[in-house]
Design an enzyme around this catalytic site. Structure first.
Site, mmCIF file in Angstrom:
data_model
loop_
_atom_site.group_PDB
_atom_site.id
_atom_site.type_symbol
_atom_site.label_atom_id
_atom_site.label_comp_id
_atom_site.label_asym_id
_atom_site.label_seq_id
_atom_site.Cartn_x
_atom_site.Cartn_y
_atom_site.Cartn_z
ATOM 1 N N CYS A 11 1.742 -1.725 15.287
ATOM 2 C CA CYS A 11 1.804 -1.546 13.872
ATOM 3 C C CYS A 11 1.022 -2.381 13.016
ATOM 4 O O CYS A 11 1.391 -3.716 13.016
ATOM 5 C CB CYS A 11 3.088 -1.110 13.260
ATOM 6 S SG CYS A 11 3.141 -0.857 11.493
ATOM 7 N N CYS B 236 6.645 -4.360 15.262
ATOM 8 C CA CYS B 236 6.282 -3.621 16.048
ATOM 9 C C CYS B 236 4.683 -4.044 16.544
ATOM 10 O O CYS B 236 4.038 -4.004 15.758
ATOM 11 C CB CYS B 236 6.381 -2.046 15.971
ATOM 12 S SG CYS B 236 7.805 -1.412 15.481
ATOM 13 N N CYS C 224 6.554 -6.721 6.820
ATOM 14 C CA CYS C 224 7.675 -6.283 7.816
ATOM 15 C C CYS C 224 8.367 -7.132 8.675
ATOM 16 O O CYS C 224 7.546 -8.033 9.448
ATOM 17 C CB CYS C 224 7.425 -4.914 8.538
ATOM 18 S SG CYS C 224 8.678 -4.092 9.297
ATOM 19 N N CYS D 277 -1.087 6.516 10.121
ATOM 20 C CA CYS D 277 0.190 5.972 10.619
ATOM 21 C C CYS D 277 -0.314 4.819 11.310
ATOM 22 O O CYS D 277 -0.850 4.517 11.979
ATOM 23 C CB CYS D 277 0.907 6.747 11.464
ATOM 24 S SG CYS D 277 2.468 6.429 11.946
ATOM 25 N N GLU E 292 0.929 -1.256 0.069
ATOM 26 C CA GLU E 292 -0.092 -0.063 -0.005
ATOM 27 C C GLU E 292 0.813 1.281 -0.130
ATOM 28 O O GLU E 292 1.898 1.260 0.526
ATOM 29 C CB GLU E 292 -0.817 0.135 1.393
ATOM 30 C CG GLU E 292 -1.941 -1.178 1.115
ATOM 31 C CD GLU E 292 -3.150 -1.090 2.255
ATOM 32 O OE1 GLU E 292 -4.341 -1.228 1.968
ATOM 33 O OE2 GLU E 292 -2.558 -0.615 3.416
ATOM 34 N N CYS F 280 3.660 8.710 0.765
ATOM 35 C CA CYS F 280 4.272 7.513 1.622
ATOM 36 C C CYS F 280 4.611 6.395 0.957
ATOM 37 O O CYS F 280 3.674 5.723 0.670
ATOM 38 C CB CYS F 280 3.356 7.786 3.060
ATOM 39 S SG CYS F 280 4.238 6.499 3.834
ATOM 40 N N LEU G 19 11.080 6.092 17.639
ATOM 41 C CA LEU G 19 11.437 5.989 19.106
ATOM 42 C C LEU G 19 10.365 5.311 19.751
ATOM 43 O O LEU G 19 10.560 4.119 20.328
ATOM 44 C CB LEU G 19 11.877 7.129 19.604
ATOM 45 C CG LEU G 19 12.750 7.195 20.684
ATOM 46 C CD1 LEU G 19 14.218 6.708 20.283
ATOM 47 C CD2 LEU G 19 13.038 8.506 21.451
#
Length: 358
Positions: free
Chosen positions: A119, A116, A112, A344, A92, A105, A223
């Site tokens: 996410c 995380c 991935c 996000c 995407e 973006c 972070l």
């Protein structure tokens, strides 16, 4: 004979490919401009090349874009594409407009490996890296959509910025990402200013400095926590590259160049990393490493099946104020494209996803 895909070749590789079919090296500059300045996909329309050369190009090369499976437009004008590559794998991409410009973006991997916990992409395991051509061609699809060919000047372009913050960890695919960014920022073609490109990483410490030196783009670090214990609990990559290593790499990246600022992205999760004590720890970290930094505070964007909750508006404001009082810019990012799962942390695109649903 297998044809060679031109999108994603460096200038030197393009020149060699033309020499290999018996053409003069100077033809590479002409072809480069057709590919990346004019965005042309049809050899027959390359009018300053001879008919014989156009035929030879068509016989030996291809110019392709990923297939647009679905395209969704949010109520706030954010646009999301589900793109499919030649092998059927999908990613995407999102365009986030502002009043007179905006950011594309782009993704660097199918899935991935960082994982995380907050996410959506992280819940989709890594399938493969994208090639340089697949990374570059995402932005070219956006240009096609908005009709920004030939390449406009920086003052007139609507698609003005690139953020490498889509699916994947860029520094796990460094060779292809570096190559792609150097194509996207090349002045003879797409010509996006390097200062308008930001590469976001979860903190692959050994590669941070090298990647930024090779591209000259801006750095953002995901972070999301002020200490190792908390960060490891939501970002398993911290077990391999703890905060100390990441921040030392950031220190090295800034050394000798006072103009280099780093943006630290910080996603606020209710009752986890949003306390004032966490803000105080962040301030102490920045002072310890002497970093010239700003914070991008991100309200959590929920996605199906996720256990985390967004912090309250009051807590977000209090957190931001604490950082600002210490001298750090700490704007709160406005969530965009939530109605199409384009905000996000919401991107996810397994091969079996249809109709743009994530």
């Amino acid at each position: 004979m297998n044809k060679i895909e031109l999108i994603g070749l460096s200038k030197n590789e393009l020149q060699k490919a033309l020499v290999d079919i018996g053409e003069k090296p100077f033809r590479a500059k002409q072809l480069w401009q057709w590919l990346y300045y004019f965005g042309e996909t049809d050899f027959e329309k390359m009018s300053n090349l001879s008919k014989v050369l156009r035929q030879k190009l068509a016989e030996n090369f291809t110019i392709t874009r990923p297939k647009v499976v679905t395209e969704q437009l949010s109520s706030d004008k954010t646009r999301k594409w589900l793109l499919e590559f030649a092998d059927g794998q999908r990613v995407e991409m999102v365009y986030i407009p502002e009043s007179d410009r905006g950011a594309v973006c782009i993704s660097t991997q199918v899935g991935c490996a960082v994982g995380c916990k907050f996410c959506h992409t992280g819940s989709q395991k890594l399938t493969r890296n994208l090639t340089a051509g697949e990374i570059v061609s995402q932005f070219m699809v956006a240009r096609d959509t908005y009709g920004e060919w030939p390449s406009p000047t920086n003052e007139t372009r609507y698609l003005s910025n690139i953020v490498v913050m889509g699916m994947g960890e860029p520094l796990h695919n460094m060779e292809n990402v570096v190559k792609a960014l150097n194509i996207l920022t090349d002045g003879d073609g797409i010509a996006i200013s390097r200062r308008r490109v930001t590469m976001s990483s979860s903190g692959i410490a050994p590669r941070i400095v090298e990647a930024l030196q090779q591209t000259g783009v801006r750095l953002a670090i995901s972070l999301h926590a002020p200490n190792n214990e908390l960060r490891s609990s939501i970002m398993p990559i911290n077990n391999r590259y703890p905060l100390e290593e990441v921040l030392k790499a950031c220190q090295e990246y800034q050394s000798g160049d006072g103009s280099r600022y780093i943006t630290f992205e910080y996603l606020l999760l209710k009752n986890i990393n949003d306390t004032l004590d966490c803000a105080h720890q962040l301030i102490a970290l920045m002072k310890k490493y002497g970093l010239r930094a700003s914070f991008n505070l991100i309200p959590f964007n929920p996605w199906p099946g996720c256990a985390f909750q967004p912090s309250s508006n009051a807590q977000v404001k209090a957190f931001a104020k604490e950082l600002e009082n210490a001298g750090f810019a700490a704007p709160v990012r406005v969530a965009r494209g939530q109605d199409i799962l384009a905000a996000c942390g919401q991107l996810k695109s397994k091969k079996d996803i249809e109709d743009g649903k994530s």
